[in-house]
Design an enzyme around this catalytic site. Structure first.
Site, short mmCIF file in Angstrom:
data_model
loop_
_atom_site.label_atom_id
_atom_site.label_comp_id
_atom_site.label_asym_id
_atom_site.label_seq_id
_atom_site.Cartn_x
_atom_site.Cartn_y
_atom_site.Cartn_z
N GLU A 18 2.27 -8.57 9.91
CA GLU A 18 2.57 -8.07 7.84
C GLU A 18 3.17 -7.20 7.68
OE1 GLU A 18 -2.24 -7.48 8.20
OE2 GLU A 18 -2.66 -9.74 8.42
N VAL A 19 3.12 -6.29 8.01
CA VAL A 19 4.46 -5.18 8.11
C VAL A 19 5.71 -5.43 8.95
CG1 VAL A 19 4.70 -2.69 8.47
CG2 VAL A 19 2.72 -3.69 7.83
N HIS A 36 6.25 -2.64 15.75
CA HIS A 36 5.26 -1.95 16.20
C HIS A 36 4.31 -1.94 16.64
CE1 HIS A 36 3.73 -3.98 12.21
NE2 HIS A 36 2.66 -4.35 13.32
N ASP A 63 -4.56 2.69 12.77
CA ASP A 63 -4.19 2.23 12.31
C ASP A 63 -5.43 2.17 11.29
OD1 ASP A 63 -3.35 -0.87 12.99
OD2 ASP A 63 -5.01 -0.83 11.23
N ILE A 64 -4.87 1.63 9.75
CA ILE A 64 -6.56 2.09 8.73
C ILE A 64 -6.79 1.21 8.51
CG2 ILE A 64 -4.94 0.35 7.36
CD1 ILE A 64 -4.83 3.08 4.59
N ASN A 108 2.74 -7.86 17.06
CA ASN A 108 2.68 -9.68 16.62
C ASN A 108 4.70 -9.92 15.73
OD1 ASN A 108 -0.28 -9.57 16.23
ND2 ASN A 108 -0.47 -8.83 14.88
P1 5GP Z 1 0.97 -6.22 11.61
O1 5GP Z 1 -0.31 -7.11 11.45
O2 5GP Z 1 1.99 -6.44 11.47
O3 5GP Z 1 1.25 -6.46 12.98
O4 5GP Z 1 0.17 -4.78 11.66
C1 5GP Z 1 0.29 -4.24 10.87
C2 5GP Z 1 -0.56 -2.96 10.47
O5 5GP Z 1 -0.38 -1.98 9.95
C3 5GP Z 1 -2.55 -3.32 10.47
O6 5GP Z 1 -3.33 -3.60 11.87
C4 5GP Z 1 -2.65 -3.12 9.13
O7 5GP Z 1 -4.33 -2.50 9.05
C5 5GP Z 1 -1.93 -1.60 9.20
N1 5GP Z 1 -1.38 -0.34 8.07
C6 5GP Z 1 -0.75 -1.07 7.45
N2 5GP Z 1 -0.72 -0.93 6.74
C7 5GP Z 1 -0.71 0.67 7.13
C8 5GP Z 1 -1.09 1.65 6.07
O8 5GP Z 1 -0.58 2.12 5.02
N3 5GP Z 1 -1.07 3.18 6.75
C9 5GP Z 1 -1.94 2.85 8.00
N4 5GP Z 1 -2.41 3.51 9.37
N5 5GP Z 1 -1.77 1.47 8.91
C10 5GP Z 1 -1.13 0.47 8.36
#
Ligand code: 5GP
Ligand code: ZN
Length: 110
Positions: free
Chosen positions: A94-95, A99, A31-32, A86
């Protein structure tokens, strides 16, 4: 594949990632913005928006992802870990490409 999806772009290599695993169906990368000293994501290559969009046709793929969780966690040196999916904006997603977060190893070093 969804043109404006960041994880689809990671799958194609258009956006770089710190990859820890890849096969024909799945990619996993750090994760970034890690929430702990180890925080990686397991992402099916197929663009599915969320767990709410899964059906019986995705059963094998979801099973494969879940079975990868402990294997990849062990490779990252984790004896135990948290697993998080999530789902939906109200669920903190958020994405919008499904995942699994795998988080462990205690707080990040400052
Ligand atoms: P969500 O809130 O959708 O479950 O989590 C999305 C996750 O993706 C977040 O923890 C965020 O830090 C990670 N993320 C978003 N954009 C990128 C990216 O470009 N590269 C990586 N490695 N992680 C990302
Ligand atoms: Zn996608």
């Amino acid at each position: 594949m969804s043109a404006d999806c960041i994880f689809c772009k990671i799958v194609t290599g258009a956006i770089p990632c710190n990859k820890i695993y890849e096969d024909d169906d799945v990619i996993a990368f750090h994760d970034i913005k890690p929430a702990a000293s180890v925080h990686f994501l397991i992402v099916p290559k197929l663009h599915i928006e969320s767990l709410k969009d899964c059906d019986a046709s995705h059963q094998a793929l979801l099973g494969k992802v879940m079975l990868l969780v402990p294997k990849l966690a062990a490779k990252q040196g984790l004896a135990g870990f948290k697993t998080l999916i999530n789902t939906g904006r109200e669920g903190g997603q958020e994405v919008f490409h499904i995942h699994v977060h795998v988080i462990g190893g205690g707080p990040r070093a400052a």
